[in-house]
Design an enzyme around this catalytic site. Structure first.
Site, mmCIF file in Angstrom:
data_model
loop_
_atom_site.group_PDB
_atom_site.id
_atom_site.type_symbol
_atom_site.label_atom_id
_atom_site.label_comp_id
_atom_site.label_asym_id
_atom_site.label_seq_id
_atom_site.Cartn_x
_atom_site.Cartn_y
_atom_site.Cartn_z
ATOM 1 N N GLY A 346 -9.894 6.754 -11.515
ATOM 2 C CA GLY A 346 -8.557 6.592 -12.081
ATOM 3 C C GLY A 346 -7.802 5.524 -11.318
ATOM 4 O O GLY A 346 -7.125 4.686 -11.886
ATOM 5 N N ALA A 347 -7.955 5.571 -9.999
ATOM 6 C CA ALA A 347 -7.316 4.591 -9.129
ATOM 7 C C ALA A 347 -7.935 4.713 -7.749
ATOM 8 O O ALA A 347 -8.636 5.676 -7.465
ATOM 9 C CB ALA A 347 -5.810 4.851 -9.042
ATOM 10 N N MET A 348 -7.681 3.712 -6.900
ATOM 11 C CA MET A 348 -8.270 3.728 -5.567
ATOM 12 C C MET A 348 -7.268 3.190 -4.565
ATOM 13 O O MET A 348 -6.697 2.117 -4.748
ATOM 14 C CB MET A 348 -9.560 2.890 -5.573
ATOM 15 C CG MET A 348 -10.230 2.748 -4.219
ATOM 16 S SD MET A 348 -10.803 4.359 -3.583
ATOM 17 C CE MET A 348 -10.597 4.075 -1.832
ATOM 18 N N GLU A 349 -7.098 3.966 -3.487
ATOM 19 C CA GLU A 349 -6.014 3.738 -2.535
ATOM 20 C C GLU A 349 -6.286 2.656 -1.500
ATOM 21 O O GLU A 349 -5.825 2.770 -0.360
ATOM 22 C CB GLU A 349 -5.713 5.047 -1.810
ATOM 23 C CG GLU A 349 -6.815 5.534 -0.850
ATOM 24 C CD GLU A 349 -7.856 6.438 -1.469
ATOM 25 O OE1 GLU A 349 -7.971 6.425 -2.712
ATOM 26 O OE2 GLU A 349 -8.552 7.141 -0.733
ATOM 27 N N HIS A 382 -0.100 9.793 -5.982
ATOM 28 C CA HIS A 382 -1.337 10.190 -5.283
ATOM 29 C C HIS A 382 -1.825 9.066 -4.371
ATOM 30 O O HIS A 382 -2.134 9.286 -3.196
ATOM 31 C CB HIS A 382 -2.398 10.544 -6.331
ATOM 32 C CG HIS A 382 -3.731 10.918 -5.775
ATOM 33 N ND1 HIS A 382 -4.221 12.199 -5.805
ATOM 34 C CD2 HIS A 382 -4.684 10.180 -5.155
ATOM 35 C CE1 HIS A 382 -5.408 12.229 -5.232
ATOM 36 N NE2 HIS A 382 -5.726 11.015 -4.836
ATOM 37 N N GLU A 383 -1.874 7.873 -4.905
ATOM 38 C CA GLU A 383 -2.423 6.760 -4.108
ATOM 39 C C GLU A 383 -1.494 6.404 -2.950
ATOM 40 O O GLU A 383 -1.952 6.114 -1.847
ATOM 41 C CB GLU A 383 -2.657 5.532 -4.995
ATOM 42 C CG GLU A 383 -3.583 5.772 -6.197
ATOM 43 C CD GLU A 383 -4.870 6.487 -5.862
ATOM 44 O OE1 GLU A 383 -5.358 6.354 -4.719
ATOM 45 O OE2 GLU A 383 -5.391 7.206 -6.729
ATOM 46 N N HIS A 386 -1.902 8.561 0.038
ATOM 47 C CA HIS A 386 -3.067 8.205 0.861
ATOM 48 C C HIS A 386 -2.768 7.108 1.886
ATOM 49 O O HIS A 386 -3.525 6.943 2.832
ATOM 50 C CB HIS A 386 -4.185 7.655 -0.024
ATOM 51 C CG HIS A 386 -5.057 8.703 -0.654
ATOM 52 N ND1 HIS A 386 -5.612 9.734 0.052
ATOM 53 C CD2 HIS A 386 -5.527 8.823 -1.921
ATOM 54 C CE1 HIS A 386 -6.363 10.460 -0.773
ATOM 55 N NE2 HIS A 386 -6.330 9.930 -1.974
ATOM 56 N N GLU A 405 -8.383 14.433 -0.214
ATOM 57 C CA GLU A 405 -8.110 14.434 -1.649
ATOM 58 C C GLU A 405 -7.247 15.615 -2.061
ATOM 59 O O GLU A 405 -6.384 15.493 -2.918
ATOM 60 C CB GLU A 405 -9.408 14.418 -2.444
ATOM 61 C CG GLU A 405 -10.180 13.117 -2.318
ATOM 62 C CD GLU A 405 -9.348 11.891 -2.663
ATOM 63 O OE1 GLU A 405 -8.268 12.024 -3.260
ATOM 64 O OE2 GLU A 405 -9.781 10.787 -2.317
HETATM 65 ZN ZN LIG Z 1 -7.305 10.237 -3.720
#
Ligand SMILES: [Zn+2]
Ligand SMILES: *[C@@H]1O[C@H](CO)[C@@H](O)[C@H](O)[C@H]1NC(C)=O
Ligand SMILES: *[C@@H]1O[C@H](CO)[C@@H](O)[C@H](O)[C@H]1NC(C)=O
Ligand SMILES: *[C@@H]1O[C@H](CO)[C@@H](O)[C@H](O)[C@H]1NC(C)=O
Ligand SMILES: *[C@@H]1O[C@H](CO)[C@@H](O)[C@H](O)[C@H]1NC(C)=O
Length: 963
Positions: A346-349, A382-383, A386, A405
């Site tokens: 979905g996405a990456m931090e 969420h990202e 992180h 997570e």
């Molecule tokens: Zn995450």
């Protein structure tokens, strides 16, 4: 990483054709990524259980290069990396990148071996070897004896004639080329059309183990280093990386006009958080002088249409929220957010350069629903969470991924709430995370949140960790912890932990220790240490069902297993008992929190002739059962309370949803009778709130799955039609005959529920409504007047009720749209047709990357499988193509487990069980990669389904007939 969601809007609409869809997709959808560490002290706490039967570590061997973990002799200090991606095919029809890298590392233990990760890279020979070694002080290093690539364990191996000396630093130089493939991992390419022009983007997804596909590196989270990046790129394109651009210089090589962009060195960080992107994207940004430069990047047309505005509006405030929450300043000078047309999760931090699926970052008021909007706010949150928890302080090894997570998942709701206080998102965590993960964690084939470090070695084992347990159970138990510590204490503990471990790595015990310290100074009473309480929740799988007997005042706990005869796949040192915090109310009055510390205990205050309700707001990670007298009191309260409009005041909306979810699941586990569960749906004809309805619809989804092909189906439909009719009319009313959209966020969701269940059960006027809207659109394709919230439900119903013409129109719109949210809705709706030939054709399309992006393929297949007509077709399809799917779509992605879970969801016959077992045998050669656990769970669930149907069919039929 925030993984595998597709947007929640689509999930919500899923109930139309298969009410069932919702629960699973939301459950599966919750995947993000990150790290966090694990407790070395674990063995002394009695961690003696053997490794799981999942992906076993292949061929043990004595040579260091045969082991998956790096030896502890060398530590990287910094890297100097230049990469040059080619955005045009070369003479062999391949997209490639070339590069060179110097890594400076310190020797901490004498060794004659340099092992550094490298995967799928081809190296230039330098003086007859694949690498060149030198020292940082000009002295001569030991000579290289030999170098080779160890493919299985993904190493470049450099064997020396002499030893490296502890305390000294060395540097290793390599030159290499790799393919810029469309495999969504490492340094890869994404493609899209701008008008008729094909555009290529070079981008990255390193987590968990693909940085080694971009350049040779010590690719473990604890191997933090500083990275000096340079990108060479076509003139006119933009290059981005974790650090801010320092300068871009134009130059020409062999007549090719190029630019070279250098970046500020990164902070000391893990390899899996690296990112670099070359594109011709446009961006919007915070004004000059803002504290942190925030930029939103996307395709030019998306930015021009204002699709990045919402993200830009919310990123700054959410970042500031986390600065306050952690009491820690954002450590970087910029935060880039970029929306990519092809992206596996979905996405990456990535630190400083967060990558997203388009649907997770872009928002278009005309095409995006309220669910899409919530998704954008939650993923950004969420990202950003992180940036501290994960990036600044990182897990020592992947076995503690859950803490990273789970944590980001939990606090993403706090950040989203801060950004959109009207939405009530903090409550929705129960529907989106807690209830769905209960479903998985009640299986004997579930697994504990925390593994021992030794259990997790191979890239496949690491990928498999990105599952619902890690994200949602992690979030649920941390939420429980934050609740019983109180939020201020929890946040102070976090802040102290982040301060102590900034730029380094931890194990989970380090967090417990800091929370304990803060708890002590806060003078809070707990029955035991944070460590003792929490380890029971993270080191053993599953959760308890707490039974309260109001006749005697006895409370007891038992490991809740969906199949009461099943035996947990591993023993537990805590004997499957927990320290359970019980928030409860008696006759509507909140009581003091009570702790259940043993298998059973007498607690006088719970002896009562008045109604008792436990686990208020479902802040505890457990289910609740009562004696039948108390159940009767709660049921009549729901019905009568609603009539006098009282229960709205005394049973909180979350607990109304809980009563439904608990009873249905207790019934599946044969703890209460199925008819008790069904009776909790009787009051729904008076319920208007989203959460209880959603809970009921999900649980009834299971009934649809099991009975859609049987005699129970008709009477069930009649009953549900009766129940949903008032809700449908209610929304018809408050929306002035569907002209307006309700104001409240949750009402907007429930409007969709009302329409989808009404259409599904044949409420008069529903099909006309949806077909009419769709017809209007077909007549005037340039002008789609369907409200974005309702698109999924309308498209799906119209395509289900229509034929080839409706389908082809939907397909054309899908192929033409450049809006990812719109595409998702159509991709789902196309699976709703009842025509087998259309479904089969759609299955074929799903594996053609020119028709359906690879990132979406497994979603399309699972959608088709949710359709009662499509399910057998999808099952035949994946069985026939397993080897192909595995090779083409394998990689490190977790989408395999989604595929297996989705396609087998309806299995409830002996014949289907045999097919599943046969499938397991036939493909044991190819293997199931990250779907090993999912396959075991599918077999377990099928067996449970077979038993459940046998035991409940007649009873349920009778109940629906008389209800
Ligand atoms: Zn995450
Ligand atoms: C690495 O590659 C870049 C681009 O081709 C080149 O300019 C640079 O000199 C190379 N570095 C070394 C140390 O060879
Ligand atoms: C790397 O070498 C292999 C074997 O010669 C070849 O098949 C592959 O295409 C090469 N990859 C690149 C990116 O040049
Ligand atoms: C480099 O080339 C680009 C595109 O031709 C141009 O816009 C830019 O101003 C040039 N940069 C410098 C520093 O000359
Ligand atoms: C972004 O914020 C501006 C200023 O408050 C507002 O006018 C605009 O509507 C917002 N855009 C979106 C998409 O939320």
């Amino acid at each position: 990483m925030k993984g595998f969601y597709i947007s929640k809007a689509v999930a919500v609409a899923g109930i139309i054709i298969a009410v069932s869809a919702v629960a699973t997709i939301i459950a599966l959808s919750i995947v993000y990524s990150q790290e966090k560490a694990k407790n070395n002290a674990k063995p002394t706490e009695g961690w003696t259980t053997p490794p799981t039967a999942t992906s076993t570590t292949p061929t043990p061997s004595n040579e260091p290069w045969d082991r998956y973990r790096l030896p502890d002799s060398l530590l990287p200090e910094h890297y100097i990396v230049t990469l040059w991606p080619r955005l045009h095919v070369d003479e062999h029809g391949m997209y490639i990148f070339t590069g060179n890298s110097t890594v400076v590392f310190r020797c901490v233990k004498e060794t004659d071996l340099v092992l550094i990760h490298s995967n799928k890279l081809n190296f230039t020979q330098l003086d007859g070897h694949l690498a060149k070694l030198s020292t940082t002080d000009g002295s001569s290093p030991p000579a290289i004896k030999t170098t080779w690539l160890q493919v299985r364990t993904q190493y470049l191996v450099v064997q020396l004639n002499g030893n490296l000396v502890p305390g000294k630093s060395y540097q290793l130089f390599t030159e290499f080329r790799g393919e810029l493939a469309d495999d969504l991992g490492g340094f890869y390419r994404s493609e899209y059309y701008q008008g008729s022009q094909l555009k290529i983007v070079a981008t990255t997804q390193m987590q968990p183990t693909d940085a080694r596909k971009a350049f040779p590196c010590f690719d473990e989270p604890a191997m933090k280093a500083v990275f000096h990046m340079t990108l060479v790129h076509d003139r006119g394109t933009v290059a981005l990386a974790n650090g801010m651009e320092i300068e871009t210089v134009n130059f020409t090589t062999n007549g090719v006009e190029l630019s070279r962009t250098t970046f500020e060195p990164t902070e000391k960080m893990s390899t899996y958080l690296l990112a670099f992107v070359v594109s011709d994207f446009a961006h919007i940004r915070t004004p000059e002088g803002a504290k942190v430069l925030i930029r939103i990047w996307a395709r030019r047309s998306a930015i021009a249409e204002g699709q990045g505005d919402y993200a830009l509006n919310k990123t700054g405030p959410i970042l500031e929220f986390f600065e306050r929450y952690y009491n820690s300043t954002y450590p970087l000078s910029k935060s880039d957010q970029i929306a990519l047309p092809d992206f596996s999760a979905g996405a990456m931090e990535n630190w400083g350069l967060i990558t997203y699926r388009e649907t997770a970052l872009l928002y278009d008021p005309h095409a995006s629903s309220n669910g899409d909007k919530e998704w954008v706010a939650t993923v950004i949150s969420h990202e950003l969470a992180h940036m501290w928890f994960g990036n600044l302080v990182t897990m020592k090894w992947w076995n503690d991924l859950w803490l990273n997570e789970g944590f980001a998942t939990y606090v993403s709701y706090l950040g989203a709430h801060d950004a959109e206080p009207e939405w009530n998102v903090k409550d929705l965590i129960v529907l989106n995370a807690v209830h769905p993960v209960f479903a998985v964690d009640s299986l004997a084939s579930s697994h504990p949140l925390s593994y021992s470090e030794e259990e997790i070695n191979t890239p496949a084992q690491i990928s498999e960790l990105f599952d619902t347990i890690t994200y949602s159970k992690g979030a649920a138990v941390l939420r429980m912890l934050s609740e019983f510590l109180s939020e201020p204490v929890f946040a102070r503990g976090l802040s102290s932990y982040l301060k102590e471990y900034a730029y380094s790595n931890t194990v989970y015990g380090d967090l417990w220790q800091h929370l304990q310290k803060v708890k002590n100074t806060a003078g809070l009473e707990l029955p035991d240490t944070v460590n003792e309480i929490m380890n029971r929740w993270i080191l053993q799988m599953g959760f308890p069902v707490v039974t309260i007997d109001t006749q005697t005042g006895n409370i007891s706990q038992k490991h809740f297993l969906l199949d009461p005869e099943s035996v947990p796949a591993r023993p537990s040192d805590y004997n499957y008992e927990w320290f359970v915090p019980i928030k409860w109310a008696k006759n509507g009055i909140h009581q003091d929190q009570h702790w259940l510390l043993n298998s059973s205990a007498l607690y006088e205050p719970m002896k009562s002739v008045e109604w008792v309700l436990a686990n208020l707001d479902v802040t505890g990670y457990y289910r609740v059962n009562y004696d039948s007298a108390n159940w009767e009191r709660l049921l009549s309260l729901l019905i009568e309370g609603h009539q006098v409009n009282k229960c709205l005041l005394i049973i909180p909306v979350i607990n109304r949803a809980q009563i439904v979810d608990d009873t249905f699941n207790l019934a599946r586990a044969k703890i209460v009778d199925t008819t008790l569960a069904l009776r909790t749906t009787q009051y729904l004809s008076q319920e208007r709130e989203y959460m209880p309805w959603q809970s009921a619809i999900r649980n009834l989804a299971y009934f649809f799955l099991m009975f859609e092909r049987t005699e129970v189906y008709g009477p069930m439909q009649s009953y549900l039609k009766k129940q949903v009719q008032p809700l449908f009319e209610y929304f018809e009313n408050i929306t002035s005959n569907w002209e307006k959209i309700p104001t409240r966020h949750t009402d907007q969701y429930n409007q969709v529920n009302a329409i989808s269940l009404a259409c599904r059960t044949g409420v008069e006027g529903c099909a006309e409504l949806t077909n009419g809207w769709y017809k209007q659109w077909m007549d005037n394709p340039e002008n789609n007047t369907i409200h974005a919230n309702l698109k999924s439900v309308v498209y799906c119903n119209a395509i289900a009720g229509g034929g080839e013409e409706e389908w082809d129109f939907g397909w054309r719109m899908f192929s033409n749209t450049t809006n990812a949210a719109e595409a998702d809705k159509l991709m789902y709706a196309l699976s709703c047709t009842k025509e087998p030939w259309l479904l089969n054709r759609y299955l074929e399309y799903s594996l053609d990357p020119n028709k359906i992006r690879k990132q979406d393929a497994t979603f399309a297949i699972v959608y088709i499988a949710r359709n009662v007509v499509g399910q057998p077709l999808a099952w035949d399809f994946i069985r026939a193509k397993w080897d192909y799917i595995f090779n083409e779509y394998g990689g490190g992605s977790i989408s395999f487990s989604r595929l297996i879970t989705g396609v087998t969801e309806r299995f409830s016959t002996l014949f289907e069980l045999q097919q599943l077992q046969q499938f397991k045998e036939e493909h044991s050669q190819t293997g199931f990669g990250s779907a090993e656990i999912a396959l075991e769970q599918a077999i377990e669930k099928t067996k449970a389904n077979i038993r459940w149907v046998a035991e409940n069919n007649d009873k349920v039929l009778k109940w629906f007939l008389s209800a």
